[in-house]
Design an enzyme around this catalytic site. Structure first.
Site, PDB file in Angstrom:
ATOM      1  CG  HIS A 271      42.776  38.496  37.133  1.00  0.00           C
ATOM      2  ND1 HIS A 271      41.932  37.504  37.469  1.00  0.00           N
ATOM      3  CD2 HIS A 271      41.982  39.829  37.069  1.00  0.00           C
ATOM      4  CE1 HIS A 271      40.792  37.777  37.639  1.00  0.00           C
ATOM      5  NE2 HIS A 271      40.802  39.175  37.445  1.00  0.00           N
ATOM      6  CD  GLU A 272      43.313  43.308  37.751  1.00  0.00           C
ATOM      7  OE1 GLU A 272      42.727  43.957  36.934  1.00  0.00           O
ATOM      8  OE2 GLU A 272      42.848  43.034  38.655  1.00  0.00           O
TER       9      GLU A 272
ATOM     10  CG  HIS B  22      40.305  42.222  33.616  1.00  0.00           C
ATOM     11  ND1 HIS B  22      39.165  41.460  32.999  1.00  0.00           N
ATOM     12  CD2 HIS B  22      40.506  41.919  34.636  1.00  0.00           C
ATOM     13  CE1 HIS B  22      38.713  40.639  34.322  1.00  0.00           C
ATOM     14  NE2 HIS B  22      39.385  40.940  35.182  1.00  0.00           N
TER      15      HIS B  22
END
Length: 372
Positions: free
Chosen positions: A30-31, A34
């Site tokens: 997820h990170e 980003h």
């Protein structure tokens, strides 16, 4: 039994380890999404942490400090220009570089990347599962187990039997059960709510057999159980068909996920800490993973799939402090033709963050309360 004894009874070391691994991978990717979308647009990322809390290990690479933190839950990326900057008077001021200078579509791309990564990971895991194990057949109910000395065993039902028709009618692809649309295999449950003579057409070893029985749903106010655990039958499939099915299953899951989160918010606002099977906190999640670890690796894959779907949808909820809330603020600014003022955005984000933290505390309290 004390709280810790009760906890030890439902959690296993292997389950805790798998919980950390599954959540760690989901959060890391997820990170990472980003991070990738920010760097792709030329925005610096100051730090990337796997885990939360005190930093245990750090190393610089490609302009980013990569960290390993003490608490093996969650993680974060510090994207340049997303947080307020210190002003000349010692206070905070709006950021003047990096993320803050991106156009609206660029900001949305960075914010949307994390939830989309979890969604794509869930679809990938589903595709692998369906390719290896087959896709669910909504119009066929497979009996997974039969309770000893139950009505089902006396009737002659066995684990592995597949119910293809009830009362002379083939199971349909969909059926209405308790006022909701459900896959056809749930017609078994609906049938067992009606008294009378019923006939199950059972496929066993390539041959069909009709099993007739008289059924009474309740006796002296007590609900009667047939004594079977069942679910959809599975049929072999190809990789493209498995991929298509994964997207369809994900789309069908959206209303149920929305309903689950709506129920959570309702319970939060009314301070109802009774257990809700649809949403689990950290202990409940670890308990589910512990149970899956005892069953099979594929059960763990299924849990990882559900966790990534939940993370994707939860982060898209338009609450400030979550990715969905930040996206909402960007869209509001784009529609107004100018962004919200720094003070307005800070106040909204602070309120949203406080709400999310209180919600997390509520989930943990509800998780722990069932052991007392």
């Amino acid at each position: 039994m004390s709280f810790f004894q009760s906890l030890a009874a439902v959690l296993t070391p292997a389950g805790l380890l798998w919980t950390i691994i599954i959540i760690g991978i989901a959060t890391f990717l997820h990170e990472l999404a980003h991070y990738a979308l920010a760097r792709w647009q030329g925005v610096a990322v100051k730090s990337f942490s796997v885990g939360m809390g005190p930093v245990v290990l750090r190393r610089g690479w490609r302009g980013t400090e990569w960290r390993l933190s003490a608490l093996p839950i969650g993680g974060y990326v510090e994207i340049d220009g997303m947080a307020p900057e210190p002003g000349p008077d010692g206070g905070a001021r709006p950021p003047q570089r990096g993320f803050a200078l991106l156009p609206a579509w660029g900001k949305i791309a960075v914010l949307l990347a994390g939830p989309l990564m979890n969604l794509l990971l869930a679809i990938l895991l589903m595709t692998v599962t369906f390719t290896a194990q087959g896709v669910p057949a909504p119009d066929r109910a497979r009996i997974e187990s039969v309770v000893a000395n139950s009505a089902a065993q006396k009737l002659g039902l066995r684990a592995g039997d597949v119910i293809t028709a009830i009362d002379g009618r083939d199971l349909p692809p969909t059926v209405t059960v308790a006022g909701r649309d459900a896959p056809g295999w749930e017609a078994v449950r609906d049938t067992l709510t009606r008294a009378g003579r019923h006939v199950f057409t059972v496929e066993r070893g390539g041959q069909s057999t009709d099993l007739a029985f008289d059924w009474t749903p309740t006796v002296n106010g007590q609900r009667q159980l047939l004594g079977i655990r069942y679910g959809p039958d599975v049929v072999p499939t190809t990789l493209p068909a498995a991929f298509a099915t994964s997207w369809r299953v994900t789309a069908q899951a959206v209303p149920q996920v929305v309903q689950s989160f709506a129920g959570l918010f309702k319970r939060f606002l009314t301070l109802d800490i009774s257990r809700d099977e649809n949403v689990s906190g950290p202990i409940g999640t670890a308990e589910i993973v512990s149970q899956a670890a005892r069953v099979s690796p594929w059960a763990l894959v299924q849990v990882a799939t559900l966790l990534n779907l939940s993370l994707a949808f939860f982060n898209l909820i338009p609450i400030p402090g979550l990715d969905g809330g930040r996206i909402l603020l960007v869209l509001v600014g784009a529609l107004r033709g100018r962004p919200l003022s720094f003070a307005q955005e800070q106040a909204i984000n602070l309120a949203g963050f406080a709400f999310v933290m209180l919600l997390m505390v509520f989930v943990v309290v509800r998780d722990v309360s069932r052991f007392f």
